[in-house]
Design a protein around this motif. Structure first.
Motif, PDB file in Angstrom:
ATOM      1  N   TRP A 322      66.482 -20.919 -54.191  1.00 39.70           N
ATOM      2  CA  TRP A 322      67.618 -21.806 -54.210  1.00 39.70           C
ATOM      3  C   TRP A 322      68.490 -22.472 -54.940  1.00 39.70           C
ATOM      4  CZ3 TRP A 322      69.118 -21.135 -48.906  1.00 39.70           C
ATOM      5  CH2 TRP A 322      67.757 -21.272 -48.156  1.00 39.70           C
ATOM      6  N   ARG A 323      69.118 -22.912 -54.364  1.00 39.01           N
ATOM      7  CA  ARG A 323      70.582 -23.902 -55.218  1.00 39.01           C
ATOM      8  C   ARG A 323      70.617 -25.001 -55.010  1.00 39.01           C
ATOM      9  NH1 ARG A 323      75.646 -23.080 -56.709  1.00 39.01           N
ATOM     10  NH2 ARG A 323      75.683 -21.668 -54.880  1.00 39.01           N
ATOM     11  N   GLU A 324      70.392 -26.380 -54.422  1.00 37.94           N
ATOM     12  CA  GLU A 324      70.664 -27.673 -54.132  1.00 37.94           C
ATOM     13  C   GLU A 324      72.447 -28.045 -54.253  1.00 37.94           C
ATOM     14  OE1 GLU A 324      68.652 -30.953 -55.530  1.00 37.94           O
ATOM     15  OE2 GLU A 324      66.676 -30.221 -54.553  1.00 37.94           O
ATOM     16  N   VAL A 325      73.188 -28.036 -53.743  1.00 44.39           N
ATOM     17  CA  VAL A 325      74.156 -28.400 -53.123  1.00 44.39           C
ATOM     18  C   VAL A 325      74.640 -29.739 -52.702  1.00 44.39           C
ATOM     19  CG1 VAL A 325      74.543 -25.618 -53.700  1.00 44.39           C
ATOM     20  CG2 VAL A 325      74.971 -26.365 -51.166  1.00 44.39           C
ATOM     21  N   SER A 326      75.779 -30.127 -52.380  1.00 38.44           N
ATOM     22  CA  SER A 326      76.377 -31.213 -51.906  1.00 38.44           C
ATOM     23  C   SER A 326      76.613 -30.526 -50.203  1.00 38.44           C
ATOM     24  CB  SER A 326      78.277 -31.705 -52.120  1.00 38.44           C
ATOM     25  OG  SER A 326      78.516 -30.687 -52.226  1.00 38.44           O
ATOM     26  N   TRP A 327      76.663 -31.756 -49.745  1.00 43.69           N
ATOM     27  CA  TRP A 327      76.471 -31.070 -48.080  1.00 43.69           C
ATOM     28  C   TRP A 327      78.202 -30.593 -47.833  1.00 43.69           C
ATOM     29  CZ3 TRP A 327      73.472 -31.098 -44.423  1.00 43.69           C
ATOM     30  CH2 TRP A 327      72.416 -32.233 -44.110  1.00 43.69           C
ATOM     31  N   ASP A 328      78.994 -30.425 -48.493  1.00 45.56           N
ATOM     32  CA  ASP A 328      80.292 -30.310 -48.592  1.00 45.56           C
ATOM     33  C   ASP A 328      80.220 -28.758 -48.738  1.00 45.56           C
ATOM     34  OD1 ASP A 328      81.725 -32.262 -47.298  1.00 45.56           O
ATOM     35  OD2 ASP A 328      83.323 -32.664 -49.115  1.00 45.56           O
ATOM     36  N   GLU A 329      79.266 -28.490 -49.977  1.00 43.38           N
ATOM     37  CA  GLU A 329      79.482 -26.992 -50.350  1.00 43.38           C
ATOM     38  C   GLU A 329      78.674 -26.301 -49.503  1.00 43.38           C
ATOM     39  OE1 GLU A 329      78.961 -26.686 -54.547  1.00 43.38           O
ATOM     40  OE2 GLU A 329      78.627 -24.140 -54.421  1.00 43.38           O
ATOM     41  N   ALA A 330      77.156 -27.021 -48.697  1.00 42.51           N
ATOM     42  CA  ALA A 330      76.567 -26.109 -48.037  1.00 42.51           C
ATOM     43  C   ALA A 330      77.447 -25.766 -46.670  1.00 42.51           C
ATOM     44  CB  ALA A 330      75.424 -26.881 -48.043  1.00 42.51           C
ATOM     45  N   LEU A 331      78.320 -26.410 -46.323  1.00 43.64           N
ATOM     46  CA  LEU A 331      78.362 -26.531 -44.854  1.00 43.64           C
ATOM     47  C   LEU A 331      80.351 -25.732 -44.537  1.00 43.64           C
ATOM     48  CD1 LEU A 331      78.530 -29.780 -43.623  1.00 43.64           C
ATOM     49  CD2 LEU A 331      77.091 -28.128 -42.883  1.00 43.64           C
ATOM     50  N   GLY A 332      80.655 -25.513 -46.246  1.00 43.06           N
ATOM     51  CA  GLY A 332      81.817 -24.970 -46.211  1.00 43.06           C
ATOM     52  C   GLY A 332      81.397 -23.102 -46.067  1.00 43.06           C
ATOM     53  N   PHE A 333      80.268 -23.006 -47.987  1.00 45.97           N
ATOM     54  CA  PHE A 333      80.010 -22.081 -47.731  1.00 45.97           C
ATOM     55  C   PHE A 333      79.475 -21.080 -46.101  1.00 45.97           C
ATOM     56  CE2 PHE A 333      75.934 -19.258 -47.881  1.00 45.97           C
ATOM     57  CZ  PHE A 333      76.408 -18.631 -49.352  1.00 45.97           C
ATOM     58  N   ALA A 334      78.364 -22.394 -45.379  1.00 45.00           N
ATOM     59  CA  ALA A 334      78.462 -21.776 -44.014  1.00 45.00           C
ATOM     60  C   ALA A 334      79.740 -21.366 -43.206  1.00 45.00           C
ATOM     61  CB  ALA A 334      77.305 -22.436 -43.949  1.00 45.00           C
ATOM     62  N   ALA A 335      80.481 -21.837 -43.478  1.00 45.58           N
ATOM     63  CA  ALA A 335      81.712 -21.259 -42.528  1.00 45.58           C
ATOM     64  C   ALA A 335      81.930 -21.125 -42.571  1.00 45.58           C
ATOM     65  CB  ALA A 335      82.397 -22.731 -42.003  1.00 45.58           C
ATOM     66  N   ALA A 336      82.293 -20.072 -43.973  1.00 46.08           N
ATOM     67  CA  ALA A 336      83.434 -19.742 -44.496  1.00 46.08           C
ATOM     68  C   ALA A 336      82.018 -17.617 -43.843  1.00 46.08           C
ATOM     69  CB  ALA A 336      83.359 -19.654 -46.169  1.00 46.08           C
ATOM     70  N   ARG A 337      81.375 -17.763 -44.342  1.00 42.42           N
ATOM     71  CA  ARG A 337      80.590 -16.810 -44.426  1.00 42.42           C
ATOM     72  C   ARG A 337      80.989 -16.456 -42.556  1.00 42.42           C
ATOM     73  NH1 ARG A 337      75.386 -14.419 -47.672  1.00 42.42           N
ATOM     74  NH2 ARG A 337      76.480 -14.580 -49.799  1.00 42.42           N
ATOM     75  N   LEU A 338      80.527 -17.222 -41.462  1.00 42.76           N
ATOM     76  CA  LEU A 338      80.529 -17.086 -40.328  1.00 42.76           C
ATOM     77  C   LEU A 338      81.910 -16.923 -40.030  1.00 42.76           C
ATOM     78  CD1 LEU A 338      78.207 -20.451 -38.912  1.00 42.76           C
ATOM     79  CD2 LEU A 338      77.422 -18.121 -39.128  1.00 42.76           C
ATOM     80  N   SER A 339      82.893 -17.612 -40.234  1.00 39.34           N
ATOM     81  CA  SER A 339      83.675 -17.118 -40.065  1.00 39.34           C
ATOM     82  C   SER A 339      83.949 -15.624 -40.698  1.00 39.34           C
ATOM     83  CB  SER A 339      85.105 -17.855 -40.434  1.00 39.34           C
ATOM     84  OG  SER A 339      84.756 -19.048 -40.194  1.00 39.34           O
ATOM     85  N   GLY A 340      83.692 -15.162 -41.590  1.00 37.55           N
ATOM     86  CA  GLY A 340      83.822 -14.203 -42.464  1.00 37.55           C
ATOM     87  C   GLY A 340      83.305 -12.870 -41.274  1.00 37.55           C
ATOM     88  N   LEU A 341      82.131 -13.286 -40.743  1.00 33.22           N
ATOM     89  CA  LEU A 341      81.422 -12.516 -40.081  1.00 33.22           C
ATOM     90  C   LEU A 341      82.298 -11.882 -39.128  1.00 33.22           C
ATOM     91  CD1 LEU A 341      77.760 -13.294 -40.776  1.00 33.22           C
ATOM     92  CD2 LEU A 341      78.650 -11.232 -41.863  1.00 33.22           C
ATOM     93  N   GLN A 342      83.005 -12.853 -38.398  1.00 35.91           N
ATOM     94  CA  GLN A 342      83.479 -12.558 -37.000  1.00 35.91           C
ATOM     95  C   GLN A 342      84.233 -11.988 -37.217  1.00 35.91           C
ATOM     96  OE1 GLN A 342      83.633 -16.993 -35.253  1.00 35.91           O
ATOM     97  NE2 GLN A 342      82.292 -15.514 -33.346  1.00 35.91           N
TER      98      GLN A 342
END
Ligand code: SF4
Ligand code: SF4
Ligand code: SF4
Ligand code: FES
Lengths: 959, 67
Positions: A322-342
């Motif tokens: 795991w890599r500790e990151v800022s909230w922004d980075e984590a949420l951006g990463f998650a949102a981009a992945r989810l949208s990409g999957l859709q």
């Protein structure tokens, strides 16, 4: 918005409240009217006059031993104790005559002469009734010469034979006999409130001492279940929380709700600053009435455990650290992945799992995320794997998916059926309330494959224990109905008035069939026919009959059918719609009821309304401004299947550990491993997180505002008592994730989410935070028709109109024992641990249960050469694991039992993918297995341990 | 989902509704599946029926005509 705490009258009134005709008397010149049976002490307290007291407290019946509370009553001789003297009309009481003042001083002088005078350094300093009373009666000196006493360790001549050292064996409280005044409040609390009878007063007079268990016992080895009722009742520092000893007396308190089981006890969280000192069950809490169990009162240390993750983390693949990151980075990463999957795999390729441990508001937001942001209905909750059959079964028969009573109802019950539940472990405070009623004479019928504690324990015994074979609930319930119908014990008037008579006739014809008789089903169920008939007669004729049930009913292939059978039984005997009766599902987790109410299920919007109905969708479409998918979404097992098939790729999982809690672990692991974005939102790196790409640290129930809905439909407030250590409350995190995907949500307080729930969901229409502040709690439905909520459901008619009898044909599960797997495994839980144990394993509760064990009957053990404490291997067609054996006749021959609290045992490697026909609720309670001796962990356990360690690596944070 | 699991689940539903009074078990099975099975599960079921419906209860097969 600022939270404030309802000013409630928390005074100790001395003796319990009574109900009865009004009686008027005069106390110190004030006229006061109280119910008949009230003590003079309580009447005085009602009038605002406090009479000194030591052995009385309002959670216990008066005992009259300390004589500090004496008063004078005109026309009566002597000085009666006000705690044991009931009021009478026209009575004239004086609480402060020179005579009683002298007596009180004398009493206090005696007590203090045998009490150490180390008040300043005593942990109870400032919170000690002995101190208070010494002050109140004006004790200024003690005339007795030092002599025989209980508190000095040594005299000049040698050790004091009366001195007993402190017992610190319990992890949460100490017993210091030197400070004991032998008021017996603790003994009575253990008997009357908790119902465990672990304590006694040994000896007489000067020799009398409080003792836990038998001669050689300390608190830990005695029968004590560490509920803490005695500690709370103790007026001195004799029984004292270790946390208070360590941290000092708390100076502020906040009312909140326990985050463990579905009883939903109210607590006062007592703090200094933002440091939690202790949890004290709240006496105005309507679910628990001032009582609690070891989990709620003591097991909160996980909130500050070192394993707690406080920073967001991400990783590309699950093989990386795991890599500790800022909230922004984590949420951006998650949102981009989810949208990409859709984009790549379609709108329906991602989904959410809401939590039954999170608040209503959080759950509502998570399902809204799926419906309004992901634009699909792939939302499910762990209630899938526990009480989904309750929703289906009670919805079909009564028209509403909830228990019919409040917990107070048990005080009016005459006959109780407990089926597939083990309340003393699973729902301890309800169990205490039930046991109290049983000691008053109510009768009990237990239907369970195991001899649970309720079958026989101190001062209670079940009239009938129907020890059925796992998987035969429907046959037993239908046989009970057979006996009731054929012996003419049903309540025809009720059925004609309240139910569909034609459906009843069809049902009656079905149950009447000889194949459903107790005699015909005996071979199958293992329940002797005569016993079953006797139980049926008792239930039908014994007065108010109530049925309480748990996961032993629902977690079967015929779980929904059994729920309908239970509803049939209640209607058949007219046991619906008043106090003391009803059908009561005991919910596992604190907010199972709430998470179901909030539309977590993939087929229904909040308020149990199917997504196929355009008028229901329109309500939400108007507020949310998006179109809602009209097709039902995937349930948890379906998500995992679809993941293995490659069509389900992303999951946001809040507060659940599906890898440990869901059946057939290998299949769950395969499903998770096949996903491309798993977001775990939790306090700890749980087992599911081993397969996650994003970890969002969660907040505990102490760190946020919201509401939980308990098993009696009671909406209780959860209040923030300290700032979230991870930075945000969980509802804020869900909102940030939604907004990272473009949602544009703007909630600033959970009360606004509740307002949205009220605006969209008829049964919550009247619920606001203001109302909850005012009332403390309300039970839904709470709307125009019942503005203060609804303690009892179906009083004048069923929610669906007429109650529906449904034919409940027994169908054997396909999970059968045979030559390869000759035993049946059933699973459950234990008092000190909670579900997957993520919280309780991180507290001192492990002293009671540090590993899962396999209960096996002596015959089966002997056949396999297994002795108590041996390592055994347990195997099913799904998998195998190892654990230690406990040889016991609590289980019947042919049946073995274990708990699932520890991840290294992984009982769910063994459970299978069979499920309830209607809801896909897994069949946890029946697995055909074989048991044999083993010499250590299985390959799976070893591999898993390696994987778990690998996937929990965290890189040091970048500078 | 494995075909065996799907067949097992569908047959369980049929088994319940076959025990209920009335002649419309297939209707009820169809209604249940429509209410609780996500579209791709229903598609899988329909495809299985089209491919011969091995292992499926006759009532399930009949119900798929109403899906
Ligand atoms: S331990 Fe406390 S409650 Fe119990 S008898 Fe002693 S002083 Fe009273
Ligand atoms: S903690 Fe509870 S069970 Fe234990 S002795 Fe005290 S009252 Fe009894
Ligand atoms: S775990 Fe249940 S019984 Fe125990 S304190 Fe919490 S809500 Fe009450
Ligand atoms: S308080 Fe009444 S006798 Fe002790």
């Amino acid at each position: 918005m600022k939270d404030f705490i309802i000013p409630q009258d928390d005074r100790d009134m001395g003796t319990p409240a009574r109900t009865g005709a009004p009686v008027t008397l005069t106390i110190d010149g004030f006229e006061i009217t109280v119910p008949e049976g009230t003590s003079v002490m309580r009447a005085a307290a009602e009038a605002g006059i406090k009479v000194p007291k030591l052995c009385a407290t309002d959670s216990l019946e008066a005992f009259g031993s300390c004589r500090l509370c004496v008063v004078e009553i005109e026309g009566r001789r002597g000085t009666p104790a006000s705690c044991t003297t009931p009021v009478a009309p026209g009575m004239v009481v004086h609480t402060q005559s020179s005579k009683v003042k002298k007596i009180r001083k004398g009493v206090m002088e005696l007590y203090i002469s045998d009490h150490p005078l180390d008040c300043l350094t005593c942990a109870a300093n400032g919170d000690c009734e002995l101190q208070d009373m010494a002050g109140m009666v004006g004790l200024r000196d003690v005339r007795y010469e030092p002599g025989r006493n209980h508190f000095e360790q040594r005299f000049a001549v040698g050790p004091n034979p009366e001195y007993i050292p402190k017992d610190t064996s319990n992890p949460y409280f100490t017993y210091d006999p030197a400070k004991c005044i032998v008021c017996s409040r603790c003994v009575r609390a253990c008997e009357e409130v908790q119902g465990t009878f672990a304590l006694t007063i040994e000896g007489r007079g000067f020799e009398s001492r409080v003792k836990a268990g038998a001669a050689a016992d300390d608190f830990l080895s005695s029968d004590c279940v560490s509920c803490g009722a005695c500690v709370q009742a103790c007026p001195t520092g004799t029984l004292q929380e270790k946390s208070v000893i360590e941290l000092g007396t708390p100076e502020r308190s906040v009312i909140t709700t326990c985050a463990y089981c579905g009883v939903g006890c109210s607590f006062k969280a007592e703090l200094n600053g933002d440091e939690l000192v202790r949890m004290v069950p709240y006496k105005h809490g309507k679910a628990n009435r001032g009582h609690s169990c070891v989990k709620g009162r003591f097991a909160y240390g996980y909130a500050t455990h070192q394993d707690r993750i406080l920073n967001p983390m991400i990783r590309e693949t699950i093989h990386e650290p795991w890599r500790e990151v800022s909230w922004d980075e984590a949420l951006g990463f998650a949102a981009a992945r989810l949208s990409g999957l859709q984009e790549k795999y379609g709108r329906r390729s991602i989904g959410v799992i809401t939590s039954s441990r999170c608040t209503n508001e959080e759950t509502y937001l998570v399902q809204k995320l799926a419906r309004a942001v992901f634009r699909n209905n792939n939302t499910d909750t762990c209630a899938r794997v526990c009480h989904s059959p309750t929703g289906y079964g009670l919805g079909q028969t009564f028209g509403t998916s909830a228990g019919t009573q409040d917990f107070d109802s048990v005080e009016h019950t005459d006959v109780v059926i407990v089926i597939g539940a083990n309340p003393t472990d699973g729902h301890p405070v309800f169990a205490s309330r039930l046991k109290k009623r049983l000691r008053q004479g109510a009768k009990l019928i237990v239907i369970d494959p195991r001899r649970i504690d309720l079958v026989k324990s101190a001062h209670i015994a079940a009239s009938h224990h129907l020890q059925l074979r796992p998987g035969t609930n429907v046959a037993v319930v239908t046989a009970l109905a057979h006996a009731i119908v054929t012996e003419g014990l049903f309540d025809e008037a009720f059925i004609r008035e309240r139910c569909d008579w034609d459906e009843f006739l069809t049902y009656a014809e079905f149950v009447r069939d000889p194949r459903n008789s107790p005699e015909a089903t005996e071979l199958l169920t293992g329940v002797p026919a005569a016993e079953l008939r006797a139980a049926a007669r008792l239930f039908a004729r014994g007065g108010n009959g109530a049925i309480y049930y748990g996961l032993g009913v629902t977690e079967h292939s015929q779980g929904s059918t059994t729920v309908m059978g239970i509803a049939n039984l209640a209607m058949l005997t007219g046991n619906i719609g008043r106090k003391g009766v009803g059908v009561n599902p005991l919910r596992g987790q604190n907010n199972v009821q709430g998470s179901c109410d909030m539309g977590s299920f993939p087929h229904e919007l909040p308020g149990y309304r199917h997504v196929k109905n355009p008028e229901v969708r329109a309500i939400f479409e108007n507020i949310w401004g998006v179109e809602i998918d009209a097709e039902p979404g995937l349930r948890i097992p379906n998500m995992l299947d679809a993941a293995v098939d490659g069509t389900f790729k992303g999951l946001y999982c809040q507060g659940e550990d599906i890898l440990q809690s869901d059946p057939d672990t290998k299949h769950v692991a395969a499903g998770l491993a096949a996903m491309e974005c798993v977001i775990v939102h939790d306090l700890f790196l749980n087992e599911t997180a081993n397969y996650a790409h994003v970890f969002l640290p969660g907040s505990t129930f102490l760190e946020k505002d919201g509401t939980f809905t308990n098993a009696e439909r009671r909406i209780n407030r959860v209040r923030k008592v300290m700032a979230p250590r991870n930075g945000y409350a969980d509802w804020e995190i869900t909102q940030m994730l939604a907004n990272a995907m473009g949602a544009g949500w703007t909630y600033t307080h959970p009360s606004q989410i509740m307002d949205e729930i009220a605006a969209t969901t008829p049964s919550f229409a009247g619920v606001t935070y203001d109302l909850l502040e005012e009332k403390g709690s309300v039970q839904w439905p709470c709307n125009e028709k019942s503005p203060e909520g609804t303690p009892l459901m179906h009083v004048d008619g069923f929610v669906r109109g007429r109650g529906r009898f449904i034919v409940t044909e027994y169908v054997a599960t396909d999970e059968r024992s045979g030559p390869r797997f000759p035993l049946l495994l059933t699973t459950g839980r234990i008092l000190s641990q909670y579900n997957v144990g993520a919280q309780t394993r991180r507290t001192a509760n492990v002293v009671w249960h540090d590993q899962d064990v396999l209960e096996i009957h002596p015959h089966d053990a002997e056949n396999r050469g297994v002795k108590d404490g041996d390592w055994v291997r347990i195997a099913s067609r799904s998998g195998e694991t190892t654990l230690r054996a406990q040889v016991t006749d609590r289980v019947a021959p042919g049946v073995v039992y274990t708990t699932f609290h520890h991840p290294d045992t992984q009982a769910n490697v063994v459970t299978t993918d069979f499920s309830d026909w209607a809801t896909n609720c897994p069949e946890y309670k029946v697995t055909a297995v074989q048991v044999g001796l083993s010499n250590g962990p299985t390959g799976w356990q070893q591999d898993y341990a390696v994987l778990a360690e690998q996937s929990r690596r965290i890189l040091p944070a970048a500078e | 989902m494995s075909p065996e699991k799907m067949v097992h689940m569908a047959n369980q539903i049929a088994t319940f509704f076959k025990t209920q009074p009335g002649e419309d078990a297939a209707e009820k099975v169809a209604a249940h599946i429509r209410d609780f099975w996500e579209p791709r599960m229903r598609e899988q079921l329909l495809a299985h029926v089209a491919a011969g419906g091995a292992g499926l209860d006759a009532v399930v097969v009949a119900s798929t005509r109403k899906l």
